[in-house]
Design a protein around this motif. Structure first.
Motif, mmCIF file in Angstrom:
data_model
loop_
_atom_site.group_PDB
_atom_site.id
_atom_site.type_symbol
_atom_site.label_atom_id
_atom_site.label_comp_id
_atom_site.label_asym_id
_atom_site.label_seq_id
_atom_site.Cartn_x
_atom_site.Cartn_y
_atom_site.Cartn_z
ATOM 1 N N GLY A 120 0.820 -1.214 0.000
ATOM 2 C CA GLY A 120 0.000 0.000 0.000
ATOM 3 C C GLY A 120 0.850 1.259 0.000
ATOM 4 O O GLY A 120 0.537 2.243 -0.681
ATOM 5 N N THR A 168 0.757 3.934 -3.058
ATOM 6 C CA THR A 168 0.450 5.344 -2.798
ATOM 7 C C THR A 168 1.612 6.256 -3.181
ATOM 8 O O THR A 168 1.413 7.315 -3.775
ATOM 9 C CB THR A 168 0.101 5.549 -1.307
ATOM 10 N N ARG A 169 2.834 5.833 -2.868
ATOM 11 C CA ARG A 169 4.000 6.682 -3.111
ATOM 12 C C ARG A 169 4.502 6.610 -4.544
ATOM 13 O O ARG A 169 4.776 7.634 -5.167
ATOM 14 C CB ARG A 169 5.125 6.293 -2.149
ATOM 15 N N VAL A 189 0.568 6.087 -7.446
ATOM 16 C CA VAL A 189 -0.401 7.185 -7.357
ATOM 17 C C VAL A 189 0.296 8.518 -7.095
ATOM 18 O O VAL A 189 -0.186 9.564 -7.510
ATOM 19 C CB VAL A 189 -1.458 6.882 -6.265
ATOM 20 N N ARG A 190 1.427 8.473 -6.395
ATOM 21 C CA ARG A 190 2.197 9.671 -6.025
ATOM 22 C C ARG A 190 1.370 10.660 -5.206
ATOM 23 O O ARG A 190 1.365 11.860 -5.446
ATOM 24 C CB ARG A 190 2.792 10.355 -7.252
ATOM 25 N N GLN A 191 0.687 10.130 -4.214
ATOM 26 C CA GLN A 191 -0.181 10.940 -3.367
ATOM 27 C C GLN A 191 0.599 11.508 -2.190
ATOM 28 O O GLN A 191 1.325 10.800 -1.512
ATOM 29 C CB GLN A 191 -1.346 10.091 -2.858
ATOM 30 N N LEU A 234 2.658 11.268 1.480
ATOM 31 C CA LEU A 234 3.564 10.129 1.424
ATOM 32 C C LEU A 234 4.553 10.221 0.261
ATOM 33 O O LEU A 234 5.723 9.884 0.412
ATOM 34 C CB LEU A 234 2.771 8.819 1.334
#
Length: 196
Positions: free
Chosen positions: A157, A161-162, A165-167, A170
């Motif tokens: 996860g 995410t990192r 998705v590059r959210q 994070l």
């Protein structure tokens, strides 16, 4: 007869070099684009060879994917002590693309290719099971496999995410800080993870 024997090692080295080039090119492209968006033509072009060689040495893009995931992931399993596996995988995942150990983009390849072709998904599941088995040895709890699966799911996860998705926050977080937080929390499930 002597001339034939002298030629074979040269051909063998060329074949080995070509196979390595294809695996390395595929690893880079699978990590960048994922399995489905990576073409055989792109892999061959990156490796600097004719795409027919990919089929000659691996049979299919799916088989090459399996080779990439298995090579990098199993090398990490083989070379990393169980108590350092989670931290090593996490640090490789958090490292900027040029800073990870050479050829070790297995988790990134996995993340970008989840849900792809059936054979690729089976290869990824087998590797996940191997990692889960190793991490399960870091606890004496009766639900060791569940605990290790949870920690591995958390790792994936974080990567999704990192890396994919590059959210934020994070994506831009300091890797050392992320490692410290994750490993501290993971010790509640896997008590034999070494302390800092």
């Amino acid at each position: 007869m002597t001339a034939e024997k002298a030629e074979k090692p040269v051909r063998r080295r060329d074949a080995d070099a070509t196979r390595r080039s294809l695996v390395e090119a595929a690893a880079e492209l699978f990590a960048e684009r994922g399995y489905d968006r990576t073409t055989v033509r792109a892999i061959a072009a990156r490796a600097g060879v004719n795409q027919a060689l990919l089929f000659r040495y691996f049979g299919s893009k799916t088989a090459l994917f399996g080779e990439v995931v298995a090579r990098d992931g199993r090398r990490q399993l083989r070379e990393t002590p169980a108590e350092r596996l989670l931290e090593t995988a996490l640090r490789n995942l958090l490292a900027p693309p040029g800073d990870a150990p050479p050829g070790d983009r297995s988790l990134e390849v996995f993340l970008r290719s989840v849900g792809g072709d059936d054979e690729a998904a089976r290869t990824s599941r087998r590797l996940t099971e191997e990692y889960t088995g190793v991490l399960a040895g870091l606890t004496r709890a009766e639900d060791a496999e569940l605990r290790s699966a949870l920690v591995l799911a958390w790792l994936l996860g974080i990567g999704l995410t990192r890396v994919v998705v590059r959210q934020e926050p994070l994506a831009g977080a300091d890797p050392e800080h992320v490692c410290r937080l994750m490993l501290t929390a993971a010790r509640t499930l896997l008590e034999h993870l070494p302390a800092e």
